[in-house]
Design an enzyme around this catalytic site. Sequence first.
Site, short mmCIF file in Angstrom:
data_model
loop_
_atom_site.label_atom_id
_atom_site.label_comp_id
_atom_site.label_asym_id
_atom_site.label_seq_id
_atom_site.Cartn_x
_atom_site.Cartn_y
_atom_site.Cartn_z
N LYS A 13 43.43 46.87 54.48
CA LYS A 13 42.27 47.77 54.44
C LYS A 13 40.99 47.01 54.79
CE LYS A 13 42.61 49.04 50.09
NZ LYS A 13 43.80 48.30 49.60
N ARG A 88 39.96 55.09 43.56
CA ARG A 88 41.28 54.57 43.18
C ARG A 88 41.92 55.44 42.12
NH1 ARG A 88 40.17 48.89 44.85
NH2 ARG A 88 41.95 47.60 44.47
N ARG A 127 46.56 34.80 51.33
CA ARG A 127 45.20 35.14 51.79
C ARG A 127 44.16 34.09 51.41
NH1 ARG A 127 44.22 41.54 50.65
NH2 ARG A 127 43.94 40.95 48.49
N ARG A 161 40.91 34.36 46.33
CA ARG A 161 40.56 35.24 45.22
C ARG A 161 41.37 34.89 43.98
NH1 ARG A 161 40.66 41.31 47.49
NH2 ARG A 161 41.45 41.61 45.38
N ARG A 172 48.76 45.12 40.04
CA ARG A 172 47.91 45.83 41.02
C ARG A 172 48.71 46.92 41.75
NH1 ARG A 172 45.54 40.79 44.04
NH2 ARG A 172 44.40 42.24 45.35
P1 AMP Z 1 40.10 44.91 45.76
O1 AMP Z 1 39.22 43.86 46.34
O2 AMP Z 1 39.82 46.27 46.32
O3 AMP Z 1 41.57 44.54 45.79
O4 AMP Z 1 39.71 45.01 44.20
C1 AMP Z 1 39.87 43.90 43.32
C2 AMP Z 1 39.85 44.39 41.87
O5 AMP Z 1 38.57 44.99 41.59
C3 AMP Z 1 40.86 45.47 41.53
O6 AMP Z 1 42.14 44.94 41.20
C4 AMP Z 1 40.19 46.14 40.33
O7 AMP Z 1 40.31 45.32 39.16
C5 AMP Z 1 38.72 46.12 40.73
N1 AMP Z 1 38.33 47.34 41.50
C6 AMP Z 1 37.91 47.40 42.80
N2 AMP Z 1 37.64 48.66 43.18
C7 AMP Z 1 37.91 49.42 42.08
C8 AMP Z 1 37.84 50.82 41.81
N3 AMP Z 1 37.47 51.69 42.77
N4 AMP Z 1 38.18 51.25 40.58
C9 AMP Z 1 38.55 50.40 39.60
N5 AMP Z 1 38.66 49.07 39.78
C10 AMP Z 1 38.34 48.58 41.01
#
Ligand code: AMP
Length: 222
Positions: A13, A88, A127, A161, A172
């Site tokens: 994404k 989400r 990554r 990360r 996740r």
């Molecule tokens: P990502 O970079 O999108 O994989 O997000 C990393 C982490 O941030 C996720 O595993 C969640 O803990 C938190 N996170 C990011 N976006 C959201 C969201 N829309 N709702 C809830 N938690 C989020």
Amino acid sequence: MNIIFLGPPGAGKGTQSKRLEARYGIAQISTGDMLRAEVKAGSEIGQEAKTLMDAGRLVPDSMIVSMLEKRIQQPDCAKGFILDGFPRTVGQAEALDEVLARLKSQIDVVLVLQVDEDALADRIAGRFSCAKCGASYNDVSKPTKVPDTCDVCGSHDFVRRADDNRETVASRLASYRKETMPLLPYYEKKVKVAFIDGMAPIEDVSSQIDTIMQEVEQITQK
Ligand code: AMP
């Protein structure tokens, strides 16, 4: 043009939404990046989010919705935005609908990146990105051309990360299945939802998205 990108962690994404941002001049908004910036700044939100993020769990809807509401009203979103990692949960999607209705705006298309779940743990564990310019790489599928040197800016500093490890991937993915998959029927009732083969090479995925975007542009211009 307002776009939502859905797909499990590691589906691509981030890569594809950055490409769309460059091609269409609309803002890419990653709620994960916004939260990581809060963690780095040591803010109250960041401190609350960090434990949940490290465990691969979602942060509360209330926290993320108010951040997002402010973000989509920034000047760089005037021509539209690409939501990467938001919504989400169905609760977040409902809150987004209310915000957009107030702003007299709407979502034009939902892009869904479909990938083989078995491939995700390897993709995520590999990554890393440039600490200076943010260019993203992968140990296996996209290493730097010159070892330890960023292809884009030449920096030798790279970051991984904290949550990109095999232990966190399972939770996740579980969150994605339980909380985020119900967004598909939610959006299918309202807006065009397009499915993309995320296992194809990056350039092919971009071409699939281009074709869909051309269709959506024709519809929205009518
Ligand atoms: P990502 O970079 O999108 O994989 O997000 C990393 C982490 O941030 C996720 O595993 C969640 O803990 C938190 N996170 C990011 N976006 C959201 C969201 N829309 N709702 C809830 N938690 C989020």
